[in-house]
Design a protein around this motif. Structure first.
Motif, PDB file in Angstrom:
ATOM      1  N   LEU A 152      -9.554   4.876  -1.661  1.00 31.23           N
ATOM      2  CA  LEU A 152      -8.512   5.022  -0.472  1.00 31.23           C
ATOM      3  C   LEU A 152      -7.308   4.294  -1.600  1.00 31.23           C
ATOM      4  CD1 LEU A 152     -10.148   3.095   2.568  1.00 31.23           C
ATOM      5  CD2 LEU A 152      -9.638   5.685   2.267  1.00 31.23           C
ATOM      6  N   GLY A 153      -7.107   3.496  -2.341  1.00 34.03           N
ATOM      7  CA  GLY A 153      -6.190   3.069  -2.362  1.00 34.03           C
ATOM      8  C   GLY A 153      -5.108   2.457  -2.105  1.00 34.03           C
ATOM      9  N   ASP A 172       0.831  -0.946  -0.175  1.00 30.36           N
ATOM     10  CA  ASP A 172      -0.207   0.352  -0.124  1.00 30.36           C
ATOM     11  C   ASP A 172       0.931   1.101   0.087  1.00 30.36           C
ATOM     12  OD1 ASP A 172      -2.490  -0.629   0.503  1.00 30.36           O
ATOM     13  OD2 ASP A 172      -2.514  -1.822   1.663  1.00 30.36           O
ATOM     14  N   PRO A 173       0.599   1.997  -1.010  1.00 27.63           N
ATOM     15  CA  PRO A 173       1.534   3.180  -0.922  1.00 27.63           C
ATOM     16  C   PRO A 173       1.342   4.159   0.150  1.00 27.63           C
ATOM     17  CG  PRO A 173      -0.671   4.392  -2.307  1.00 27.63           C
ATOM     18  CD  PRO A 173      -0.305   2.474  -1.829  1.00 27.63           C
ATOM     19  N   ASP A 203       1.379   7.930   1.041  1.00 28.06           N
ATOM     20  CA  ASP A 203       0.305   8.992   0.804  1.00 28.06           C
ATOM     21  C   ASP A 203      -1.275   8.356   1.444  1.00 28.06           C
ATOM     22  OD1 ASP A 203       2.810   9.805   0.600  1.00 28.06           O
ATOM     23  OD2 ASP A 203       2.621  10.225  -1.950  1.00 28.06           O
ATOM     24  N   ALA A 204      -1.700   6.828   0.596  1.00 30.74           N
ATOM     25  CA  ALA A 204      -2.326   6.530   0.982  1.00 30.74           C
ATOM     26  C   ALA A 204      -2.925   6.297   2.090  1.00 30.74           C
ATOM     27  CB  ALA A 204      -2.696   5.489  -0.132  1.00 30.74           C
ATOM     28  N   ILE A 205      -1.739   5.983   2.916  1.00 31.30           N
ATOM     29  CA  ILE A 205      -2.029   5.237   4.809  1.00 31.30           C
ATOM     30  C   ILE A 205      -2.391   6.653   5.244  1.00 31.30           C
ATOM     31  CG2 ILE A 205      -1.168   4.126   6.420  1.00 31.30           C
ATOM     32  CD1 ILE A 205       0.889   1.912   4.140  1.00 31.30           C
ATOM     33  N   GLN A 206      -1.409   7.578   5.192  1.00 30.92           N
ATOM     34  CA  GLN A 206      -1.471   8.687   5.448  1.00 30.92           C
ATOM     35  C   GLN A 206      -3.358   9.423   5.745  1.00 30.92           C
ATOM     36  OE1 GLN A 206       1.813  11.652   4.998  1.00 30.92           O
ATOM     37  NE2 GLN A 206       2.902  11.402   7.297  1.00 30.92           N
ATOM     38  N   HIS A 207      -3.038   9.365   5.087  1.00 31.12           N
ATOM     39  CA  HIS A 207      -4.835   9.933   4.888  1.00 31.12           C
ATOM     40  C   HIS A 207      -6.054   8.954   5.699  1.00 31.12           C
ATOM     41  CE1 HIS A 207      -9.067  11.326   3.083  1.00 31.12           C
ATOM     42  NE2 HIS A 207      -9.442   9.985   2.735  1.00 31.12           N
ATOM     43  N   MET A 265     -10.244  10.249   7.229  1.00 24.57           N
ATOM     44  CA  MET A 265     -10.800   9.580   6.843  1.00 24.57           C
ATOM     45  C   MET A 265     -12.278   8.920   6.885  1.00 24.57           C
ATOM     46  SD  MET A 265     -11.580   6.902  10.723  1.00 24.57           S
ATOM     47  CE  MET A 265      -9.546   6.825  11.135  1.00 24.57           C
ATOM     48  N   LEU A 266     -13.089   9.414   6.933  1.00 27.87           N
ATOM     49  CA  LEU A 266     -14.865   8.867   6.944  1.00 27.87           C
ATOM     50  C   LEU A 266     -15.708   9.667   5.555  1.00 27.87           C
ATOM     51  CD1 LEU A 266     -15.745   8.881  10.350  1.00 27.87           C
ATOM     52  CD2 LEU A 266     -15.036   6.944   8.609  1.00 27.87           C
ATOM     53  N   GLN A 267     -14.672  10.560   5.465  1.00 29.64           N
ATOM     54  CA  GLN A 267     -15.491  11.266   3.953  1.00 29.64           C
ATOM     55  C   GLN A 267     -15.625  11.086   2.488  1.00 29.64           C
ATOM     56  OE1 GLN A 267     -15.634  14.621   4.219  1.00 29.64           O
ATOM     57  NE2 GLN A 267     -16.800  14.203   2.158  1.00 29.64           N
ATOM     58  N   ASP A 268     -14.726   9.645   2.344  1.00 28.39           N
ATOM     59  CA  ASP A 268     -14.713   9.164   1.002  1.00 28.39           C
ATOM     60  C   ASP A 268     -16.063   8.544   1.766  1.00 28.39           C
ATOM     61  OD1 ASP A 268     -12.724   8.957  -0.961  1.00 28.39           O
ATOM     62  OD2 ASP A 268     -11.223   8.604   0.897  1.00 28.39           O
ATOM     63  N   VAL A 269     -16.549   7.521   2.679  1.00 32.31           N
ATOM     64  CA  VAL A 269     -17.455   7.072   2.738  1.00 32.31           C
ATOM     65  C   VAL A 269     -18.463   8.250   2.658  1.00 32.31           C
ATOM     66  CG1 VAL A 269     -19.117   5.315   5.407  1.00 32.31           C
ATOM     67  CG2 VAL A 269     -16.414   5.519   4.763  1.00 32.31           C
ATOM     68  N   ALA A 270     -18.482   9.128   3.146  1.00 30.36           N
ATOM     69  CA  ALA A 270     -19.682   9.975   3.507  1.00 30.36           C
ATOM     70  C   ALA A 270     -19.956  10.218   1.300  1.00 30.36           C
ATOM     71  CB  ALA A 270     -19.352  11.091   3.563  1.00 30.36           C
ATOM     72  N   ASP A 271     -18.893  10.460   0.796  1.00 26.80           N
ATOM     73  CA  ASP A 271     -19.213  11.101  -0.577  1.00 26.80           C
ATOM     74  C   ASP A 271     -19.691   9.580  -1.445  1.00 26.80           C
ATOM     75  OD1 ASP A 271     -18.114  12.969  -0.076  1.00 26.80           O
ATOM     76  OD2 ASP A 271     -15.640  12.946  -1.088  1.00 26.80           O
ATOM     77  N   LEU A 272     -19.519   8.752  -1.008  1.00 24.26           N
ATOM     78  CA  LEU A 272     -19.445   6.672  -1.879  1.00 24.26           C
ATOM     79  C   LEU A 272     -21.605   7.232  -1.127  1.00 24.26           C
ATOM     80  CD1 LEU A 272     -19.682   4.463  -2.654  1.00 24.26           C
ATOM     81  CD2 LEU A 272     -19.029   3.737  -0.782  1.00 24.26           C
ATOM     82  N   ASN A 273     -21.807   7.525  -0.090  1.00 24.46           N
ATOM     83  CA  ASN A 273     -23.277   8.045   0.204  1.00 24.46           C
ATOM     84  C   ASN A 273     -23.617   6.311  -0.050  1.00 24.46           C
ATOM     85  OD1 ASN A 273     -25.800   9.127   1.239  1.00 24.46           O
ATOM     86  ND2 ASN A 273     -26.156  10.084  -0.638  1.00 24.46           N
TER      87      ASN A 273
END
Length: 252
Positions: free
Chosen positions: A195-196, A19-20, A22-26, A33-41
């Protein structure tokens, strides 16, 4: 540390990076961290997945009550450190019952609305395309009566790790029922892409009184896989698949 890893990757392209960095730091920041879940809806016939309403407080604790009122958050509130670096302290939780007690919290932190969930959470381990789900005891529900009677801040250790497994407990079937497999597969697939990452876990709760309303309350990178049933075989298959893919790409 990150520049060293990036430099090593450039000098050794033959090395497989799971895993990269940069993606881990996210995932180290609970604001993002939860923004991708919220955006996915995510919502389909199997259920709906979201995140609890939350608020980030970075500095002055005396500003918290006003900020909470302005954001329209409902008590009680779960307080978590803003930085999730894997340490024991970063997983400590506090539950604030009233506006006055919010002054006792220590920023930087994230405030999440507490969602009653029957005292059980689902830890969803993701290893590449493999998914494994276990039940863990969590914070108990808070009734309106308890909310009116209690005040202050209650602090808890790393709840889902400290708690015993709930897999063999005699639970109400409506609480114990695992999230639908197709829903978890779609969620994990989308999050792997967004998240990558390939090695992480989701802490998911089901809103008490519903069958299909789920919330992701935390995401952890490379969690304690030793607590995941069958982790040896799952990890071996994952690593073998990476090697086989690398060989195929080199051959073709």
């Amino acid at each position: 540390m990150l520049p060293c890893v990036k430099d090593y990757r450039l000098k050794h392209p033959e090395v497989t990076v799971l895993d990269p960095p940069d993606a881990i730091q996210h995932l180290h920041n609970r604001q993002s961290m939860l923004q991708d879940v919220a955006d996915l809806n995510l919502s389909d016939s199997y259920g709906k997945v979201g995140v609890p309403r939350q608020l980030v407080i970075k500095r002055d604790p005396y500003s918290i009550p006003e900020a909470v009122a302005k954001a329209g958050l409902t008590l009680p509130l779960v307080a978590k450190p803003l930085v999730n670096d894997g340490s024991a302290k970063s997983h400590e939780l506090s539950l604030a019952y009233d506006h006055y007690s919010l002054l006792n919290l220590e920023p930087p932190l994230v405030l999440q609305e507490f969602v009653n969930h029957g005292g059980v959470l689902f830890k969803v381990y993701i290893v590449g395309e493999a998914i494994k789900v276990v039940r863990r005891f969590s914070l108990p529900d808070v009734s309106k009566r308890e909310l009116s009677k209690n005040a202050g801040v209650f602090r808890f250790p790393r709840v889902s790790s400290a708690a015993a497994s709930a897999d063999d407990a005699d639970l109400d079937p409506s609480i114990a029922e695992l999230p639908p497999r197709p829903l978890l597969e779609r969620l994990s697939r989308e999050l792997r892409r967004r998240l990558g990452l390939r090695l992480f876990n989701l802490d998911i709760i089901r809103e008490h009184g519903t069958r299909d309303r789920f919330y992701v309350i935390d995401i952890n990178y490379f969690p304690g896989y030793g607590k995941m049933p069958g982790y040896e075989h799952i990890f071996t298959d994952f690593l073998l698949s990476l090697v086989q893919k690398q060989v195929q790409e080199a051959y073709y």
